[in-house]
Structure formats: C-alpha cells, structure tokens
Design an enzyme around this catalytic site. Structure first.
Site, PDB file in Angstrom:
ATOM      1  N   ASN A 147       0.861  -1.178   0.000  1.00 31.97           N
ATOM      2  CA  ASN A 147       0.000   0.000   0.000  1.00 31.97           C
ATOM      3  C   ASN A 147       0.897   1.228   0.000  1.00 31.97           C
ATOM      4  O   ASN A 147       1.578   1.510   0.985  1.00 31.97           O
ATOM      5  CB  ASN A 147      -0.909  -0.020   1.227  1.00 31.97           C
ATOM      6  CG  ASN A 147      -1.922   1.121   1.209  1.00 31.97           C
ATOM      7  OD1 ASN A 147      -1.861   2.019   0.368  1.00 31.97           O
ATOM      8  ND2 ASN A 147      -2.862   1.090   2.136  1.00 31.97           N
ATOM      9  N   CYS A 226       0.931  20.031 -11.409  1.00 35.61           N
ATOM     10  CA  CYS A 226       0.917  18.760 -10.692  1.00 35.61           C
ATOM     11  C   CYS A 226      -0.481  18.553 -10.121  1.00 35.61           C
ATOM     12  O   CYS A 226      -1.359  19.411 -10.242  1.00 35.61           O
ATOM     13  CB  CYS A 226       1.988  18.732  -9.602  1.00 35.61           C
ATOM     14  SG  CYS A 226       1.539  19.601  -8.077  1.00 35.61           S
ATOM     15  N   CYS A 250     -18.485   0.775  -9.054  1.00 37.90           N
ATOM     16  CA  CYS A 250     -17.018   0.719  -9.021  1.00 37.90           C
ATOM     17  C   CYS A 250     -16.489   1.970  -9.713  1.00 37.90           C
ATOM     18  O   CYS A 250     -16.289   1.985 -10.925  1.00 37.90           O
ATOM     19  CB  CYS A 250     -16.509  -0.543  -9.715  1.00 37.90           C
ATOM     20  SG  CYS A 250     -14.742  -0.806  -9.552  1.00 37.90           S
ATOM     21  N   CYS A 278       1.642  26.707  -5.584  1.00 38.31           N
ATOM     22  CA  CYS A 278       1.274  25.323  -5.267  1.00 38.31           C
ATOM     23  C   CYS A 278       1.692  24.986  -3.833  1.00 38.31           C
ATOM     24  O   CYS A 278       2.731  25.439  -3.337  1.00 38.31           O
ATOM     25  CB  CYS A 278       1.948  24.367  -6.255  1.00 38.31           C
ATOM     26  SG  CYS A 278       1.566  22.620  -5.951  1.00 38.31           S
TER      27      CYS A 278
END
Length: 387
Positions: A147, A226, A250, A278
């Site tokens: 993960n 980004c 889903c 950002c």
C-alpha cells in the site's frame, strides 16, 4: 519444470521409506501432495512461447511483433525495437491498470513494475505477473504487493522507481513513466509526491461514477500542473470523497470509457500550467529548475526546426520503383485532360460522339428558341392575370 517435479516426488518417496517417525512421515506426505498438485497445474497449462531475441517485421505466425513493426515501415516510429529499453510503472491493477499493463506487455515494453495491495484469491500483482508472463515472456515483470499510502509502502515505492534491474541481457536504470490507475485522491497525491521528488513523468486517469465519461492527464514536473496545483473540486471544497461513492458502483475502474464522454463522443483537451503558489514544495522546486533550463530548451527547439526545414527540402522518397511523379497541371485545359484520359487504343472507335464534340455541334438557334418560348409563356400568364 515438470521433469524436476517428478524427481522431487521420487526423492520424497525415498525419504519416506527411510524415516520411521510418524510425524516426519506425515509431513513428507503433505509435501508430496502439494508437489502433486503443482505438477497437475503445470501439466494442464499451455506451453509458453520462447523468448524473441530480436524484433522482426517478418509476417509469420511465430512472430508476435510483425504488426507492431509495421509502424516502423509506415514511418510512424523510427526504431520500434527501442521500446525494449523503457520501463513503466503501473500503480493499481484494477479495471484501468490491468488493461494498461496488458497492452504494454503485448507491445513489448522492456520492463513493467506492478503495484497493488489487494487480493483476488492470490495477490493482484502476482496474478498479473502470472498472466502477463504467459502473454509475452520477453517483458521483465516486477511485482510489489504493498500500500503506497503507508510510510513503509511509500519508501519501498520511491526506492523501486529509481532502482535498476539487470537480467535477460537487459539493463534498466529507474522508471521512465508512471501510470496512476488508482481510484482515490489519497493514492494520487502519493504518486504526485513521489514523481515530483524524483522528477518522473506520470499520467493520471479516472472514470466518472456513471461509467460513461473519464479523463487522462499528463503531468510533467515543473512543466505542467501537478495534482496539487489544481485539486479536484470535491477535495478543494473539503468534502470527503468516500461519502460520494455509491454501493455497487465501481468508480474510476472501468477501462472501456476512458478519456472522453461516451454518450456525446466529446473529447475536450486543455493545457494546465503549474501553479506558482502550489502547496507542494517539490513542485515549486521543479518549476524553478524548469524556468532556469528554458533558454537551453528554446535553443534546442530552434536547432531542431532548422534541421527539419533542411531535411524537408530534399525528395520525400528517394526510391521510386514505380516511376510515380507529380505534375503541375495548372496550365492544362480541362478539355485537353478529358481527351487525353478518354483516349481509346488503336483499332477502337466510339459509337456515340465524344462529349466535347457533342456540345460543339449543338445548333446556335437553341438560345433564340428558348427566349421565344419564355416570351410566349409570359404573355399567357399576363392574359390569365388580366381575366
């Protein structure tokens, strides 16, 4: 492999004959049964094709790259075999990621890194490696069951994107492209952070909840926005995205409708520049580096355009075995062209007159008679209106 399993079974039988302890004999019997199950799986599986050392354009049943190499013959790519030199990371082996991984494998990508933490009887990544290696054994496959949103998972993810690989006479240094095929904002932000820090180009994808529209976004650190430069409206509004998912739906996992609105067949495109304010520090650093390198990029682009202009001055195709030529026919009369193209071979004659000759032979009185008929018709109409 099947022969080796038979040898292992024979060794287990010999070992069982010399062991007297019941516990040891029972353990040997369990190992033997597991080996027999593996042997049955190997025996029932299809034979995997041999690896192809060099890509070829030869059209034969044994060449899986013949149609792909046609792109090189058509001039779409200069050297298709260079695809074997690149590495791609696919994060998320779901509806989008599994199809992306399969297409890259069939195209003959050099190295494919797969990331997922979920299981489908076995881990998704191991299942993908097993399937993809049968499709194309030439591809170097790496499986990472983790993960990436955890601290340990993120560290492993960062290390794997920069680590090299040596095997099968191939040497890879890091990853060239990252494909984000995840279905949540948290995982996307992790990929965004890793690619900003490592200066890796990546692509983000997603499908709407109604499964008929989606998007694809190319993110080049420093050059384009980004994922933190312009966060999704849901996230910017402070809404928890997990509360928006409907049961049985889903979201962001359907590959068939990626990239456009399927109902309207509408595929809008737009360019997003990075946000100078950002919140991601790594993104701001990449923006500075990109701005500093701008003069060098402009000079390279100018040199490339000049070289392209010089190459365009020469003939498009040097070899012309059929002697095809392009002739400027602006000064040629249409009648001459028609007569030339309609010319019959010697010994043949037309039964009907030529179209040009037919129009030339029309009587000149046609115009006069036509005007007379119109005047007569006008007089009749005036008489009717008067009555």
């Amino acid at each position: 492999m099947e022969g080796e399993l038979k040898e292992i079974l024979a060794d287990l039988d010999d070992l069982k004959g010399v062991v007297s302890e019941p516990d040891h004999r029972e353990r040997i019997e369990k190992i033997k049964k597991r080996a027999e199950r593996i042997g049955g799986f190997v025996g029932s599986s299809h034979v995997r094709r041999q690896r192809v050392k060099d890509m070829s354009a030869e059209v034969v049943d044994t060449n899986p790259y013949s149609r792909l190499m046609a792109l090189q013959r058509m001039g779409i790519v200069k050297d298709y075999e260079r695809i074997r030199e690149f590495s791609v990371a696919v994060v998320g082996i779901g509806g989008v990621g599994s199809v992306a991984a399969e297409m890259l494998t069939r195209c003959g990508i050099g190295r494919l890194l797969l990331y997922d933490y979920d299981t489908v009887g076995m881990t998704k990544t191991d299942a993908a490696v097993q399937t993809l290696s049968d499709i194309n054994p030439d591809v170097v496959l790496e499986s990472y069951t983790l993960n990436i949103t955890t601290v340990k998972g993120f560290e492993t993810f960062m290390t794997s994107l920069t680590s090299g690989h040596i095997g099968s006479n191939k040497h890879f240094t890091g990853v060239d492209l990252v494909l984000s095929c995840v279905d949540n904002y948290e995982a996307r932000m992790v990929v965004n952070q890793a690619c900003n820090e490592l200066n890796k180009t990546w692509m983000e994808s997603g499908v709407s909840e109604n499964a008929v529209s989606g998007h694809i976004q190319l993110l080049v650190p420093g050059e384009t926005a980004c994922f933190a430069c312009a966060p999704p409206l849901v996230v910017a509004s402070g809404i928890d995205e997990r509360t928006l998912k409907r049961e049985g739906v889903c979201a962001a996992s359907l590959p068939t409708t990626m990239g456009y609105n399927a109902l309207k067949d509408y595929f809008p495109t737009m360019e997003m520049r990075p946000n100078t304010q950002c919140s991601n520090a790594a993104c701001l650093e990449r923006q500075k580096v990109y701005a500093q390198m701008k003069p060098i990029r402009d000079a390279e682009a100018k040199a490339m355009m000049e070289a392209q202009a010089l190459s365009d001055e020469g003939p498009l195709h040097v070899d012309n075995e059929w002697n095809i030529s392009v002739v400027d026919d602006d000064g040629v009369e249409v009648s001459q062209v028609c007569r030339t193209t309609d010319a019959l071979p010697d010994g043949l004659a037309r039964e009907l007159p030529d179209a040009d000759d037919f129009h030339d032979d029309l009587p000149t009185s046609t115009t006069a008679s036509t005007s007379f008929d119109l005047e007569d018709l006008q007089k009749q109409l005036d008489a009717l209106n008067a009555s």
